[in-house]
Scaffold this active site. Structure first.
Site, PDB file in Angstrom:
ATOM      1  N   HIS A  18       0.889  -0.832  -0.317  1.00  0.00           N
ATOM      2  CA  HIS A  18      -0.334  -0.051  -0.043  1.00  0.00           C
ATOM      3  C   HIS A  18       1.093   1.227  -0.179  1.00  0.00           C
ATOM      4  O   HIS A  18       1.603   1.352  -0.438  1.00  0.00           O
ATOM      5  CB  HIS A  18      -0.932   0.802   1.427  1.00  0.00           C
ATOM      6  CG  HIS A  18      -0.240  -0.104   2.126  1.00  0.00           C
ATOM      7  ND1 HIS A  18       0.647   0.523   3.142  1.00  0.00           N
ATOM      8  CD2 HIS A  18      -0.692  -1.305   3.000  1.00  0.00           C
ATOM      9  CE1 HIS A  18       0.760  -0.170   4.380  1.00  0.00           C
ATOM     10  NE2 HIS A  18       0.697  -0.925   4.356  1.00  0.00           N
ATOM     11  N   HIS A  21       4.894   1.524   1.537  1.00  0.00           N
ATOM     12  CA  HIS A  21       5.259   0.678   1.092  1.00  0.00           C
ATOM     13  C   HIS A  21       5.643   1.623   0.033  1.00  0.00           C
ATOM     14  O   HIS A  21       7.167   1.560   0.083  1.00  0.00           O
ATOM     15  CB  HIS A  21       4.705  -0.513   0.965  1.00  0.00           C
ATOM     16  CG  HIS A  21       4.264  -1.981   1.514  1.00  0.00           C
ATOM     17  ND1 HIS A  21       3.497  -1.526   2.073  1.00  0.00           N
ATOM     18  CD2 HIS A  21       5.108  -2.494   3.341  1.00  0.00           C
ATOM     19  CE1 HIS A  21       2.556  -3.230   3.084  1.00  0.00           C
ATOM     20  NE2 HIS A  21       3.992  -3.499   2.938  1.00  0.00           N
ATOM     21  N   CYS A 128       0.323 -20.447  21.351  1.00  0.00           N
ATOM     22  CA  CYS A 128      -1.024 -20.748  21.388  1.00  0.00           C
ATOM     23  C   CYS A 128      -1.293 -21.292  20.130  1.00  0.00           C
ATOM     24  O   CYS A 128      -0.874 -20.802  19.075  1.00  0.00           O
ATOM     25  CB  CYS A 128      -1.392 -18.955  21.626  1.00  0.00           C
ATOM     26  SG  CYS A 128      -3.484 -19.055  20.894  1.00  0.00           S
ATOM     27  N   CYS A 131      -3.342 -19.200  17.269  1.00  0.00           N
ATOM     28  CA  CYS A 131      -2.239 -18.110  16.572  1.00  0.00           C
ATOM     29  C   CYS A 131      -1.535 -18.606  15.877  1.00  0.00           C
ATOM     30  O   CYS A 131      -1.094 -18.504  14.834  1.00  0.00           O
ATOM     31  CB  CYS A 131      -1.904 -17.252  17.918  1.00  0.00           C
ATOM     32  SG  CYS A 131      -2.364 -16.175  18.344  1.00  0.00           S
ATOM     33  N   CYS A 145      -3.512 -16.928  25.912  1.00  0.00           N
ATOM     34  CA  CYS A 145      -3.123 -15.703  24.644  1.00  0.00           C
ATOM     35  C   CYS A 145      -4.298 -14.908  24.880  1.00  0.00           C
ATOM     36  O   CYS A 145      -4.987 -14.782  24.976  1.00  0.00           O
ATOM     37  CB  CYS A 145      -3.201 -16.646  23.752  1.00  0.00           C
ATOM     38  SG  CYS A 145      -3.217 -15.818  22.647  1.00  0.00           S
ATOM     39  N   HIS A 148      -7.037 -15.495  22.209  1.00  0.00           N
ATOM     40  CA  HIS A 148      -7.513 -16.732  22.476  1.00  0.00           C
ATOM     41  C   HIS A 148      -7.262 -16.893  23.670  1.00  0.00           C
ATOM     42  O   HIS A 148      -6.780 -18.094  24.024  1.00  0.00           O
ATOM     43  CB  HIS A 148      -7.210 -17.528  21.116  1.00  0.00           C
ATOM     44  CG  HIS A 148      -7.114 -17.877  19.961  1.00  0.00           C
ATOM     45  ND1 HIS A 148      -5.442 -16.789  19.763  1.00  0.00           N
ATOM     46  CD2 HIS A 148      -7.556 -17.658  18.690  1.00  0.00           C
ATOM     47  CE1 HIS A 148      -5.627 -16.282  18.073  1.00  0.00           C
ATOM     48  NE2 HIS A 148      -7.455 -17.134  18.015  1.00  0.00           N
ATOM     49  N   LYS A 296      -3.266   4.804  11.184  1.00  0.00           N
ATOM     50  CA  LYS A 296      -2.481   4.029  11.271  1.00  0.00           C
ATOM     51  C   LYS A 296      -3.474   3.419   9.526  1.00  0.00           C
ATOM     52  O   LYS A 296      -4.556   2.887   9.842  1.00  0.00           O
ATOM     53  CB  LYS A 296      -2.152   2.928  12.102  1.00  0.00           C
ATOM     54  CG  LYS A 296      -1.262   2.663  12.571  1.00  0.00           C
ATOM     55  CD  LYS A 296      -1.114   1.877  13.630  1.00  0.00           C
ATOM     56  CE  LYS A 296      -0.205   2.050  14.754  1.00  0.00           C
ATOM     57  NZ  LYS A 296       0.272   1.124  16.066  1.00  0.00           N
ATOM     58  N   LYS A 299      -6.008  -2.626   7.294  1.00  0.00           N
ATOM     59  CA  LYS A 299      -7.221  -3.396   6.796  1.00  0.00           C
ATOM     60  C   LYS A 299      -8.305  -3.482   7.357  1.00  0.00           C
ATOM     61  O   LYS A 299      -9.336  -3.061   7.435  1.00  0.00           O
ATOM     62  CB  LYS A 299      -7.122  -4.805   5.883  1.00  0.00           C
ATOM     63  CG  LYS A 299      -6.344  -4.711   5.013  1.00  0.00           C
ATOM     64  CD  LYS A 299      -6.335  -6.616   5.613  1.00  0.00           C
ATOM     65  CE  LYS A 299      -5.524  -7.550   4.364  1.00  0.00           C
ATOM     66  NZ  LYS A 299      -5.383  -9.027   4.261  1.00  0.00           N
TER      67      LYS A 299
END
Length: 478
Positions: A18, A21, A128, A131, A145, A148, A296, A299
């Site tokens: 994006h 970069h 975990c 993850c 975690c 999770h 920031k 997504k």
RNA sequence: GCCAACGUAGCUCAGCGGUAGAGCAAUCGUUUCAUAAGCGAUCGAUCACAGGUUCGAAUCCUGUCGUUGGUACCA
């Protein structure tokens, strides 16, 4: 300096790059183009590419139900398209899945191993399963975690190969202290010195997934992505394949990379090279991140913008200009489309574009003939102190400010000399003024080359003479 | 928590011990060669906050607040 080898970070292929970069790629490209002018085209090598191995890529491919190699190719191709849209002039776009790269990685592994820096050990950590990742005790919340909390953290032991990173602790600390130019900006060096104090050996292989370069003589293990990825800088200039090329360009002059992966470049990479008995890179330039409208780029925020989207609307040169003119490469910067538009109209349309138009029209109206338009000796112009010192300290915004100062000066001069009145009076002074203006425009075009390559080319063509005519606006007002 | 960088006009930044600077934006004036562009002027900052050092601090020191990064196996 007689040659210049510059690299960008290679982008991980879990998603297309994006604007953040792009910031780094453009900065690298500007440096490469600048040194091509001052050192000669053949004396610059510019490497960029994609980092494609590792568990994350494997997982992302599985999620989309695509073969991993197809998945990473798709992302790599779109990354390359994004870079091309910005007119990034890389000499090689490397993929860590390229066959020559695997050979180089194995070679480095073997060298490091021969040097006694690889040993078999057991890694034990809090794992975990949600993850598929290890956590340190500090990261855990109530021994669970953070992502999770319903799953139980397992203590898992994994047999791995370790790299004797700790062996290079003193070397690294001394090297960073004694080479002030090694990490730029310098406060990043302090950060690394702090970290280096507690350097421990790290596992450089994995056995719980398969998407990677196999460990030599142990196909059950794949090489850890960072050990693999960093080596791309060697592969890119022909470490095994093309000794002539390698000897000409190694060591790298500048590795530019995001602040998030400084540690690997400042500490792991030099240790690997030292262990393999290869010369260390000269400068590690750490770039900051871009925020969009104060947020920031992510997504989940939903503000991810591909470079090509802005390029389509404003052109590659406008995006290149804006991203380097109103930011500081080593710091985080805030950008917005609104500010881009403001910069486009104020600096590119009203400033540069309008100046080019008015001088061209003045020449056309007075039937000015450009005499003896010899080739500009670009390398000489680029020796201008204010301009080149900005490059030496990676202050792209200063170099651009300097160019725009020249634009304003020429605008002022034209206002004062009023060539349109001289034309009416048939004054002999007219030719002198126009010749000076054309000369200045040509100089500005040369200075612009690294930043706005397409625009510089158009201007140079338009003012080459002998007849200079008015053309379509370079940057129509939006 | 600890370590570090940063915090100067609406915006982007320069200045880093000696009476607050630039560009953009805004307002006014002016020119016509030019893309309703150019040029000039005006407006605009208790230099994050609080102490301290100094004849003198945005600039050095301490503390507070805010932003960001690092705090190892995450690209």
């Amino acid at each position: 300096m007689s040659k210049f080898y510059i690299t960008t970070a290679i982008d991980y292929v879990n998603d297309t790059i994006h604007l953040g970069h792009a910031f780094q790629k453009i900065a690298t490209d500007v440096l490469a183009r600048y040194y091509r002018i001052s050192l000669g085209k053949d004396n610059v090598f510019f490497l960029t590419g994609t980092d494609e191995y590792g568990q994350k890529a494997e997982k992302a491919a599985k999620q989309q139900n695509i073969a991993t190699n197809e998945f990473v190719k798709k992302i790599s191709d779109s990354d390359q398209k994004e870079q091309d849209s910005l007119n990034i002039s890389y000499d090689r776009f490397i993929r860590t899945t390229d066959s020559d790269h695997a050979e180089v990685v194995k070679e480095i592994w073997n060298k490091v191993e021969k040097n006694g820096d690889v040993y078999s050990g057991e890694y034990e950590g809090s794992y975990c399963e949600g993850c598929e990742a290890y956590y340190t005790k500090e990261d855990l919340i109530n021994k669970k975690c953070p992502i999770h909390p319903t799953l139980t953290i397992k203590i898992i032991k994994e047999k791995n190969y370790f790299f004797k990173w700790s062996k290079y602790k003193d070397f690294l600390i001394n090297y960073i202290r004694n080479n002030q130019d090694f990490i730029f900006p310098t406060h990043r060096a302090k950060e690394m010195l702090e970290f280096a104090k507690n350097i421990k050996d790290i596992p450089i292989s994995r056995s719980n997934f398969t998407w990677g370069i196999p460990v030599p003589n142990d196909p059950k293990q794949v090489i850890y992505v960072w050990f693999d990825a960093l080596v791309n800088y060697l592969t890119g200039v022909g470490f095994l394949k093309d000794k002539k090329l390698f000897n000409k360009f190694w060591p790298a002059d500048v590795h530019i990379l995001g602040k998030d992966n400084l540690r690997w470049h400042a500490l792991l990479w030099p240790a690997m090279l030292k262990s393999a008995n290869i010369e260390l890179p000269k400068t590690i330039l750490v770039n900051g991140f871009l925020n969009i409208n104060g947020q920031k780029i992510s997504k989940s925020v939903g503000n991810v913008i591909r470079p090509s989207e802005w390029v389509k609307k404003y052109g590659a040169d406008a995006v290149r200009y804006y991203l380097l003119r109103y930011t500081n490469i080593t710091e985080d910067s805030d950008i917005s489309e609104e500010k881009l538009l403001q910069a486009y109209n104020a600096d590119l349309a009203n400033g540069l574009g309008n100046l080019v138009s008015r001088v061209a029209k003045l020449c056309e109206n007075s039937n000015y003939v450009q005499m003896g338009s010899e080739e500009r000796t670009s390398s000489h112009l680029i020796d201008i102190e204010e301009y080149s010192s900005a490059f030496a300290s990676f202050k792209f915004n200063d170099a651009l400010s300097f160019i725009w100062g020249n634009i304003t000066e020429l605008d002022k001069l034209i206002n004062e000399e009023k060539p349109w009145e001289l034309a009416k009076q048939n004054s002999p002074k007219l030719r002198t003024i126009l010749a000076h203006a054309v000369d200045q425009i040509q100089e500005i075009a040369v200075l612009l080359e690294p930043f706005l390559p397409k625009t510089a080319e158009k201007i140079e063509e338009q003012f080459r003479g002998p007849k200079i005519t008015s053309q379509k606006p370079l940057f129509p007002r939006i």
